[in-house]
Design a protein around this motif. Structure first.
Motif, PDB file in Angstrom:
ATOM      1  N   GLY A  31      15.719   1.598  60.110  1.00 18.68           N
ATOM      2  CA  GLY A  31      16.914   0.922  59.622  1.00 18.68           C
ATOM      3  C   GLY A  31      17.704   1.926  58.807  1.00 18.68           C
ATOM      4  O   GLY A  31      17.142   2.643  57.978  1.00 18.68           O
ATOM      5  N   VAL A  32      18.999   2.012  59.047  1.00 15.06           N
ATOM      6  CA  VAL A  32      19.866   2.958  58.350  1.00 15.06           C
ATOM      7  C   VAL A  32      21.192   2.262  58.024  1.00 15.06           C
ATOM      8  O   VAL A  32      21.488   1.196  58.553  1.00 15.06           O
ATOM      9  CB  VAL A  32      20.154   4.222  59.205  1.00 15.06           C
ATOM     10  CG1 VAL A  32      18.882   5.016  59.469  1.00 15.06           C
ATOM     11  CG2 VAL A  32      20.854   3.869  60.500  1.00 15.06           C
ATOM     12  N   ALA A  86      13.142  -8.756  57.704  1.00 17.55           N
ATOM     13  CA  ALA A  86      14.344  -8.109  57.192  1.00 17.55           C
ATOM     14  C   ALA A  86      14.020  -7.135  56.058  1.00 17.55           C
ATOM     15  O   ALA A  86      14.562  -6.025  56.021  1.00 17.55           O
ATOM     16  CB  ALA A  86      15.346  -9.160  56.726  1.00 17.55           C
ATOM     17  N   ILE A  87      13.137  -7.510  55.156  1.00 18.29           N
ATOM     18  CA  ILE A  87      12.791  -6.643  54.014  1.00 18.29           C
ATOM     19  C   ILE A  87      12.197  -5.323  54.510  1.00 18.29           C
ATOM     20  O   ILE A  87      12.579  -4.246  54.060  1.00 18.29           O
ATOM     21  CB  ILE A  87      11.819  -7.355  53.051  1.00 18.29           C
ATOM     22  CG1 ILE A  87      12.439  -8.654  52.520  1.00 18.29           C
ATOM     23  CG2 ILE A  87      11.392  -6.424  51.923  1.00 18.29           C
ATOM     24  CD1 ILE A  87      13.720  -8.465  51.740  1.00 18.29           C
ATOM     25  N   ASP A  94      18.633 -12.318  55.937  1.00 12.67           N
ATOM     26  CA  ASP A  94      18.328 -12.581  57.341  1.00 12.67           C
ATOM     27  C   ASP A  94      19.427 -11.980  58.202  1.00 12.67           C
ATOM     28  O   ASP A  94      20.616 -12.160  57.919  1.00 12.67           O
ATOM     29  CB  ASP A  94      18.216 -14.081  57.602  1.00 12.67           C
ATOM     30  CG  ASP A  94      16.972 -14.690  56.958  1.00 12.67           C
ATOM     31  OD1 ASP A  94      16.036 -13.925  56.637  1.00 12.67           O
ATOM     32  OD2 ASP A  94      16.940 -15.923  56.790  1.00 12.67           O
ATOM     33  N   SER A  95      19.021 -11.246  59.226  1.00 14.85           N
ATOM     34  CA  SER A  95      19.979 -10.486  60.028  1.00 14.85           C
ATOM     35  C   SER A  95      19.603 -10.506  61.497  1.00 14.85           C
ATOM     36  O   SER A  95      18.493 -10.893  61.863  1.00 14.85           O
ATOM     37  CB  SER A  95      20.025  -9.029  59.546  1.00 14.85           C
ATOM     38  OG  SER A  95      20.431  -8.945  58.203  1.00 14.85           O
ATOM     39  N   ARG A 115      12.189   0.252  58.288  1.00 17.21           N
ATOM     40  CA  ARG A 115      11.780   0.455  59.682  1.00 17.21           C
ATOM     41  C   ARG A 115      11.591  -0.910  60.325  1.00 17.21           C
ATOM     42  O   ARG A 115      10.992  -1.807  59.736  1.00 17.21           O
ATOM     43  CB  ARG A 115      10.486   1.253  59.740  1.00 17.21           C
ATOM     44  CG  ARG A 115      10.100   1.680  61.127  1.00 17.21           C
ATOM     45  CD  ARG A 115       9.186   2.915  61.054  1.00 17.21           C
ATOM     46  NE  ARG A 115       8.911   3.419  62.365  1.00 17.21           N
ATOM     47  CZ  ARG A 115       9.696   4.239  63.062  1.00 17.21           C
ATOM     48  NH1 ARG A 115      10.826   4.644  62.549  1.00 17.21           N
ATOM     49  NH2 ARG A 115       9.349   4.653  64.244  1.00 17.21           N
ATOM     50  N   LEU A 116      12.116  -1.054  61.538  1.00 18.98           N
ATOM     51  CA  LEU A 116      11.953  -2.303  62.273  1.00 18.98           C
ATOM     52  C   LEU A 116      10.479  -2.485  62.625  1.00 18.98           C
ATOM     53  O   LEU A 116       9.817  -1.535  63.048  1.00 18.98           O
ATOM     54  CB  LEU A 116      12.797  -2.224  63.560  1.00 18.98           C
ATOM     55  CG  LEU A 116      13.480  -3.499  64.030  1.00 18.98           C
ATOM     56  CD1 LEU A 116      14.394  -4.080  62.960  1.00 18.98           C
ATOM     57  CD2 LEU A 116      14.258  -3.245  65.293  1.00 18.98           C
ATOM     58  N   SER A 117       9.965  -3.681  62.410  1.00 20.73           N
ATOM     59  CA  SER A 117       8.565  -3.941  62.783  1.00 20.73           C
ATOM     60  C   SER A 117       8.429  -3.785  64.296  1.00 20.73           C
ATOM     61  O   SER A 117       9.406  -3.881  65.041  1.00 20.73           O
ATOM     62  CB  SER A 117       8.151  -5.349  62.367  1.00 20.73           C
ATOM     63  OG  SER A 117       8.765  -6.312  63.213  1.00 20.73           O
TER      64      SER A 117
END
Length: 124
Positions: A31-32, A86-87, A94-95, A115-117
């Protein structure tokens, strides 16, 4: 008992046409926050937006899919994917990850915020 991140991380291919696509860049899956340039109805602009790095490509650029807050018009697009952690992805609400891609100069991308799970990544 296993965790949801025990599943293998699948290859998420870019849908656009980019030179020198590289799926092994260490930022893939991160995530950036990036400067996303846009054009719509003859107007153009740019906005700082969170997103997920899908790949790197020629010209020292990163292919990013932007994230959108739940409830916004972009989150309602049938191709958008909800982020269940999201965290962990570095998001403060929430996204959804949108389906459109943007090739962004690496210099216009801040350091990773998360980082995306694997589960969320595999849903892309």
């Amino acid at each position: 008992a296993g965790t949801r991140d025990d599943v293998p991380r699948r290859l998420v291919r870019v849908t656009g046409s980019y030179d020198g696509v590289d799926y092994s860049d260490p930022l893939v899956g991160s995530g950036v926050v990036a400067t996303i340039r846009w054009q719509h109805d003859g107007e153009e602009g740019e906005k700082q937006r969170p997103g997920v790095v899908i790949a790197a490509c020629a010209g020292d650029r990163l292919v990013i899919r932007p994230c959108y807050s739940e409830g916004g018009m972009r989150s309602r697009d049938w191709r958008s994917v909800p982020v269940t952690d999201a965290i962990g992805a570095g998001l403060d609400r929430d996204s959804y990850v949108g389906s459109e891609e943007h090739a962004v100069d690496r210099s216009d991308v801040a350091p990773p915020i998360g980082r995306l799970s694997r589960t969320d990544w595999n849903a892309l």
